[in-house]
Design a protein around this motif. Structure first.
Motif, PDB file in Angstrom:
ATOM      1  N   MET A   1       6.117  10.427 -13.378  1.00  0.00           N
ATOM      2  CA  MET A   1       4.697  10.465 -13.010  1.00  0.00           C
ATOM      3  C   MET A   1       4.188   9.111 -12.477  1.00  0.00           C
ATOM      4  N   PRO A   2       4.399   7.974 -13.175  1.00  0.00           N
ATOM      5  CA  PRO A   2       3.935   6.695 -12.634  1.00  0.00           C
ATOM      6  C   PRO A   2       4.485   6.406 -11.241  1.00  0.00           C
ATOM      7  N   LYS A   3       5.746   6.775 -11.001  1.00  0.00           N
ATOM      8  CA  LYS A   3       6.347   6.518  -9.700  1.00  0.00           C
ATOM      9  C   LYS A   3       5.596   7.245  -8.595  1.00  0.00           C
ATOM     10  N   LYS A   4       5.252   8.496  -8.817  1.00  0.00           N
ATOM     11  CA  LYS A   4       4.535   9.282  -7.811  1.00  0.00           C
ATOM     12  C   LYS A   4       3.130   8.729  -7.590  1.00  0.00           C
ATOM     13  N   ILE A   5       2.468   8.345  -8.667  1.00  0.00           N
ATOM     14  CA  ILE A   5       1.120   7.785  -8.550  1.00  0.00           C
ATOM     15  C   ILE A   5       1.142   6.515  -7.706  1.00  0.00           C
ATOM     16  N   VAL A   6       2.065   5.624  -8.003  1.00  0.00           N
ATOM     17  CA  VAL A   6       2.171   4.372  -7.263  1.00  0.00           C
ATOM     18  C   VAL A   6       2.472   4.631  -5.800  1.00  0.00           C
ATOM     19  N   GLN A   7       3.388   5.532  -5.522  1.00  0.00           N
ATOM     20  CA  GLN A   7       3.729   5.852  -4.139  1.00  0.00           C
ATOM     21  C   GLN A   7       2.509   6.360  -3.376  1.00  0.00           C
ATOM     22  N   ASN A   8       1.723   7.212  -4.003  1.00  0.00           N
ATOM     23  CA  ASN A   8       0.528   7.749  -3.348  1.00  0.00           C
ATOM     24  C   ASN A   8      -0.502   6.661  -3.072  1.00  0.00           C
ATOM     25  N   LEU A   9      -0.687   5.755  -4.038  1.00  0.00           N
ATOM     26  CA  LEU A   9      -1.650   4.668  -3.854  1.00  0.00           C
ATOM     27  C   LEU A   9      -1.205   3.708  -2.752  1.00  0.00           C
ATOM     28  N   LEU A  10       0.075   3.392  -2.718  1.00  0.00           N
ATOM     29  CA  LEU A  10       0.589   2.497  -1.686  1.00  0.00           C
ATOM     30  C   LEU A  10       0.453   3.122  -0.302  1.00  0.00           C
ATOM     31  N   ARG A  11       0.780   4.382  -0.194  1.00  0.00           N
ATOM     32  CA  ARG A  11       0.701   5.049   1.109  1.00  0.00           C
ATOM     33  C   ARG A  11      -0.756   5.169   1.571  1.00  0.00           C
ATOM     34  N   ALA A  12      -1.665   5.427   0.654  1.00  0.00           N
ATOM     35  CA  ALA A  12      -3.080   5.498   1.011  1.00  0.00           C
ATOM     36  C   ALA A  12      -3.573   4.159   1.552  1.00  0.00           C
ATOM     37  N   ALA A  13      -3.132   3.073   0.929  1.00  0.00           N
ATOM     38  CA  ALA A  13      -3.509   1.743   1.414  1.00  0.00           C
ATOM     39  C   ALA A  13      -2.957   1.494   2.811  1.00  0.00           C
ATOM     40  N   LEU A  14      -1.708   1.860   3.018  1.00  0.00           N
ATOM     41  CA  LEU A  14      -1.092   1.663   4.331  1.00  0.00           C
ATOM     42  C   LEU A  14      -1.794   2.479   5.404  1.00  0.00           C
ATOM     43  N   MET A  15      -2.156   3.714   5.094  1.00  0.00           N
ATOM     44  CA  MET A  15      -2.753   4.592   6.093  1.00  0.00           C
ATOM     45  C   MET A  15      -4.101   4.086   6.582  1.00  0.00           C
ATOM     46  N   GLU A  16      -4.787   3.282   5.765  1.00  0.00           N
ATOM     47  CA  GLU A  16      -6.052   2.703   6.189  1.00  0.00           C
ATOM     48  C   GLU A  16      -5.870   1.428   6.996  1.00  0.00           C
ATOM     49  N   CYS A  17      -4.654   0.890   6.971  1.00  0.00           N
ATOM     50  CA  CYS A  17      -4.455  -0.438   7.563  1.00  0.00           C
ATOM     51  C   CYS A  17      -3.532  -0.457   8.780  1.00  0.00           C
ATOM     52  N   CYS A  18      -2.875   0.656   9.102  1.00  0.00           N
ATOM     53  CA  CYS A  18      -1.992   0.664  10.267  1.00  0.00           C
ATOM     54  C   CYS A  18      -1.755   2.090  10.748  1.00  0.00           C
ATOM     55  N   SER A  19      -1.065   2.216  11.849  1.00  0.00           N
ATOM     56  CA  SER A  19      -0.806   3.510  12.458  1.00  0.00           C
ATOM     57  C   SER A  19       0.187   4.324  11.619  1.00  0.00           C
ATOM     58  N   PRO A  20       0.195   5.672  11.787  1.00  0.00           N
ATOM     59  CA  PRO A  20       1.164   6.495  11.054  1.00  0.00           C
ATOM     60  C   PRO A  20       2.607   6.099  11.329  1.00  0.00           C
ATOM     61  N   ALA A  21       2.918   5.715  12.563  1.00  0.00           N
ATOM     62  CA  ALA A  21       4.281   5.291  12.887  1.00  0.00           C
ATOM     63  C   ALA A  21       4.653   4.033  12.112  1.00  0.00           C
ATOM     64  N   ARG A  22       3.695   3.104  12.000  1.00  0.00           N
ATOM     65  CA  ARG A  22       3.939   1.869  11.251  1.00  0.00           C
ATOM     66  C   ARG A  22       4.061   2.163   9.766  1.00  0.00           C
ATOM     67  N   VAL A  23       3.273   3.117   9.269  1.00  0.00           N
ATOM     68  CA  VAL A  23       3.361   3.503   7.856  1.00  0.00           C
ATOM     69  C   VAL A  23       4.776   3.961   7.525  1.00  0.00           C
ATOM     70  N   ASN A  24       5.309   4.841   8.345  1.00  0.00           N
ATOM     71  CA  ASN A  24       6.654   5.370   8.092  1.00  0.00           C
ATOM     72  C   ASN A  24       7.712   4.276   8.168  1.00  0.00           C
ATOM     73  N   LYS A  25       7.530   3.344   9.083  1.00  0.00           N
ATOM     74  CA  LYS A  25       8.503   2.265   9.223  1.00  0.00           C
ATOM     75  C   LYS A  25       8.485   1.340   8.006  1.00  0.00           C
ATOM     76  N   ILE A  26       7.277   1.021   7.534  1.00  0.00           N
ATOM     77  CA  ILE A  26       7.150   0.138   6.373  1.00  0.00           C
ATOM     78  C   ILE A  26       7.660   0.839   5.113  1.00  0.00           C
ATOM     79  N   ALA A  27       7.326   2.127   4.956  1.00  0.00           N
ATOM     80  CA  ALA A  27       7.631   2.854   3.727  1.00  0.00           C
ATOM     81  C   ALA A  27       9.118   3.098   3.511  1.00  0.00           C
ATOM     82  N   THR A  28       9.929   2.876   4.529  1.00  0.00           N
ATOM     83  CA  THR A  28      11.371   3.044   4.375  1.00  0.00           C
ATOM     84  C   THR A  28      12.107   1.707   4.260  1.00  0.00           C
ATOM     85  N   HIS A  29      11.358   0.619   4.277  1.00  0.00           N
ATOM     86  CA  HIS A  29      11.961  -0.717   4.226  1.00  0.00           C
ATOM     87  C   HIS A  29      12.333  -1.074   2.780  1.00  0.00           C
TER      88      HIS A  29
END
Length: 232
Positions: A1-29
């Motif tokens: 559960m904590p892992k999923k919560i953290v992932q959702n919060l991180l992705r939400a932050a990224l989606m407000e700060c960069c393009s979807p293509a950049r989100v996917n690139k960062i999230a796999t690094h």
């Protein structure tokens, strides 16, 4: 559960700060994966140490603004590492890190510079007004309360090198404490609230600010009792 919560919060932050293509690139690094793991450890540690949370990682993740500050720091710091590793001549990735850091500051009222270094299982509790400067270094398992400043010794024209404090492992810093300059706080140091520190503190120390409270009892009123005749 904590892992999923953290992932959702991180992705939400990224989606407000960069393009979807950049989100996917960062999230796999690899740096992002490490940051998510560190943020999950921070969350679990917070739940274990803070009795007010009653052990609920959900309450902390969604309701504690101080945790949001740490989570955004983890993400922004990881993105800066990506920019360094992958070379970012146009500073596009670095700009994302600055936006993520600013978002964390707006949501939490705490300012953690994305270039500072913070160890594992970090807890910032009631973090409003806390400032952690660029060259600060914080060890593992540290606990910091609100209004703490890890700042430089000067105000303007500070040197560009190491100018902020270093905290050892398991340091605990009370609310509204100020630590200024390139000083070293050792391992297992406890610092009580409202201290101002400008010199090194050895490991296994307790730092307190002594103050005296004065209590004076009010004297009972000597005024005569009011009668009905006094009212006319």
């Amino acid at each position: 559960m904590p892992k999923k919560i953290v992932q959702n919060l991180l992705r939400a932050a990224l989606m407000e700060c960069c393009s979807p293509a950049r989100v996917n690139k960062i999230a796999t690094h690899a740096q992002y994966v490490a940051a998510a793991r560190a943020a999950e450890h921070d969350l679990n540690c917070f739940a274990a140490k803070d009795p007010a949370s009653r052990g609920s990682v959900e309450d902390i993740a969604f309701g504690y603004s101080s945790y949001k500050a740490v989570l955004h720091y983890r993400l922004a710091h990881a993105i800066l590492d990506m920019a360094s590793l992958d070379r970012d001549p146009d500073r596009e990735i670095e700009s994302v890190a600055i936006l993520v850091s600013a978002r964390g500051k707006l949501l939490s009222g705490a300012e953690i510079h994305p270039r500072c270094h913070i160890g594992q299982r970090f807890v910032l509790d009631h973090g409003w007004g806390t400032v952690i400067g660029e060259t600060s270094r914080i060890g593992d398992d540290c606990y910091i309360l609100g209004g703490v400043v890890l700042g430089a010794a000067g105000i303007s024209a500070n040197p560009s090198g190491k100018r902020h404090p270093t905290l050892g492992h398991r340091a605990e810093v009370g609310a509204f404490t100020r630590i200024f300059g390139d000083v070293v706080i050792g391992d297992d140091v406890f610092i009580s609230p409202h201290c101002v520190i400008t010199e090194d503190i050895p490991s296994d120390s307790i730092v307190t600010l002594k103050s005296a409270l004065q209590l004076t009892r009010k004297k009972k009123s000597q005024r005569p009792a009011t009668t009905l005749l006094d009212l006319f």
